[in-house]
Design a protein around this motif. Structure first.
Motif, short mmCIF file in Angstrom:
data_model
loop_
_atom_site.label_atom_id
_atom_site.label_comp_id
_atom_site.label_asym_id
_atom_site.label_seq_id
_atom_site.Cartn_x
_atom_site.Cartn_y
_atom_site.Cartn_z
N UNK A 1 0.79 -1.15 0.01
CA UNK A 1 -0.01 -0.04 -0.01
C UNK A 1 0.97 1.29 -0.03
N UNK A 2 0.44 2.15 -0.92
CA UNK A 2 1.30 3.36 -0.93
C UNK A 2 0.71 4.45 0.12
N UNK A 3 -0.43 3.93 0.92
CA UNK A 3 -0.90 4.95 1.86
C UNK A 3 -0.16 4.93 3.03
N UNK A 4 -0.08 6.08 3.77
CA UNK A 4 0.43 6.46 4.95
C UNK A 4 -0.15 5.56 6.06
N UNK A 5 -1.23 5.16 5.97
CA UNK A 5 -2.15 4.72 6.74
C UNK A 5 -2.26 3.15 7.13
N UNK A 6 -0.96 2.59 6.26
CA UNK A 6 -0.87 0.89 6.38
C UNK A 6 0.48 0.73 6.29
#
Length: 505
Positions: free
Chosen positions: A83-88
């Motif tokens: 995941x490129x998201x900062x929340x994962x």
């Protein structure tokens, strides 16, 4: 006094929860950043969690998630859990073989930044599959977009193939461009312009050993002819029964040695699997170098720099065509000439000598012809990155197995199998079986059977003589077994997909 996960100073009336990436103990006046390789995704926590080292996950101080990879791992953007998201969490994978990491080398933090060692190859900067090159010298390593060199490809494209040194191109840098040839001694593509210099320096040992053997054989033949012509004593010795017996005995020994070396040489260049212990040879060093000296015994064209003579790339399809059409045309034309001579200029022996010579030659070249044919089928699958699978001919990585070129080669090779590895032994069997009663005449002892067979002038002038002459009467069929054994050891081994099963066979 604040509970764990909260903080306050002396003047504050209430406690404040710690933000993500921080934690605090009971009564803390401030929250502390999570340590390296720890994280905390929730607010108001009294402790931090540890990143999973088994998955290679790490983090910077004060991290809410594990967004870094530990040394020896890289960020794998192709993984399902990435995941490129900062929340994962991110997804990490172990650095594969062939990537430079040790002694200050650059591993790369993401898939596209993997820095390949020399002798390794991958198909794109989105592929995590890294392959050992069959010809390691051709593969120079580096980054996919900034390898040490990017040369022109077969079609003259300017982009070239990443990771490949000058003169090589294609998957695993396994093919040579025009004006280059694959040199078996250096195991790399060499410029044709340097071929003459290599000859002068005796650099190509396989060519040198070929020239030495041919020169010695020619010198011995010339000396024997001169001695026979000008010396009555030598002439009488050559015609004697004892000398003829020694000649036959040495023919048997030399034929056995040649056939054995041919199997060893052909097996050495068979392609079974692409692993660190089976790079390009079936034999360990330095024995593989010794075998290369005798590669001309394969009686094929692979050790010759034919690409230089032609002036353009010489691939497996070209070798297949030469290895099948040239022998077929030669034997057909030779037999046709002999048939015409028998009809219009008959002799007592009916040209049995040339016919026996043709049979002997076919026995020697059949394994190499058949091996070239059998290498025309097996393809190898590769990860091209971004979910794309690629397939190339294992004998020539310049041939895409999904193209019409491979289809044409496949059909042509099927026809050649019927003609050579299947048709030739069947033809020999058809020659031998009608003569089986004369080849093994009824006699009280084996010695008497040999004498009876030797007295049969029809057999002495028969084309079949080359197929039974070295075997005892009751084993008149053994040449067919020997041919089958040689074909199995040079061609059938190609069906095995690992060195272990092949060596067991």
């Amino acid at each position: 006094k604040c509970d764990g996960g909260k903080w306050s100073n002396e003047s504050a009336a209430t406690c404040t929860s710690c933000v993500v990436g921080k934690s605090s103990s009971t009564g803390a006046s401030e929250c502390s950043d999570c340590a390296v390789n720890q994280y905390q995704p929730d607010k108001g926590k009294s402790s931090c969690l540890t990143c999973d080292p088994v998955k290679g996950l790490g983090s910077a101080p004060g991290s809410s998630w594990c967004r870094k990879c530990l040394p020896g791992f890289f960020e794998d953007e192709t993984a399902d859990e990435y995941s490129s998201s900062d929340d994962k969490h991110t997804a990490c994978a172990a650095i594969p073989d062939g990537v430079v990491c040790a002694k200050g080398g650059r591993c790369g933090t993401t898939v596209d930044k993997l820095y390949l060692d020399k002798g390794w190859f991958r198909f794109s900067d989105t592929s995590t599959a890294i392959y050992r090159c069959k010809h390691p010298t051709n593969c120079v390593g580096g980054f996919h977009d900034r390898s040490y060199h990017a040369n022109g490809s077969l079609g003259g494209a300017s982009a070239g193939t990443a990771y490949c040194q000058d003169g090589s191109f294609g998957p695993l840098c396994g093919a040579c461009v025009a004006s280059y040839y694959m040199d078996t001694l250096t195991d790399s593509c060499v410029e044709c312009a340097g071929l003459q210099e290599a000859k002068e320096d005796a650099g190509n040992s396989s060519h040198l050993s070929f020239y030495i053997v041919v020169s010695l054989a020619a010198a011995a033949a010339v000396l024997l002819m001169l001695a026979t012509r000008y010396s009555e004593k030598v002439k009488d010795m050559v015609k004697s029964r004892r000398f003829q017996g020694k000649v036959v005995k040495w023919k048997k020994r030399l034929a056995a040695i040649f056939k054995t070396m041919q199997i060893i040489v052909l097996l050495n260049f068979n392609q079974i699997e692409r692993t660190p212990r089976a790079e390009a040879s079936a034999y360990p060093k330095p024995y593989d170098g010794f075998v290369v000296l005798f590669e001309f015994m394969a009686l094929d064209f692979n050790f010759l720099p034919l690409a230089c003579a032609r002036g353009e790339r010489f691939g497996h399809l070209d070798y297949l065509f030469i290895s099948t059409v040239v022998p077929f045309a030669f034997f057909t034309l030779s037999i046709g000439v002999i048939v015409l001579l028998r009809k219009f200029k008959p002799t007592g022996s009916q040209y049995a000598g040339p016919l026996k010579g043709l049979v002997a030659l076919m026995i020697l070249v059949l394994p190499s012809i058949s091996r070239t044919i059998c290498q025309s089928f097996r393809c190898e699958e590769f990860d091209g990155g971004s979910g794309v699978e690629k397939s190339y001919l294992m004998a020539d990585l310049g041939i895409d197995c999904l193209t019409s070129t491979y289809t044409l080669q496949f059909v042509y090779s099927l026809v050649c199998i019927v003609i050579f590895p299947v048709g030739v032994p069947l033809a020999f069997a058809c020659i031998l079986f009608p003569l089986r009663a004369r080849l093994d005449p009824p006699a009280p002892t084996e010695a008497e059977a040999i004498a009876l067979r030797a007295e049969d002038e029809g057999l002495e002038h028969s084309i079949a003589r080359q197929l039974f002459r070295v075997y005892r009467p009751r084993y008149w069929w053994y040449e067919l077994v020997d041919i089958s054994r040689r074909l199995a050891l040079t061609c059938f081994v190609l069906v095995f997909e690992s060195m272990g099963t092949m060596l067991t066979f």
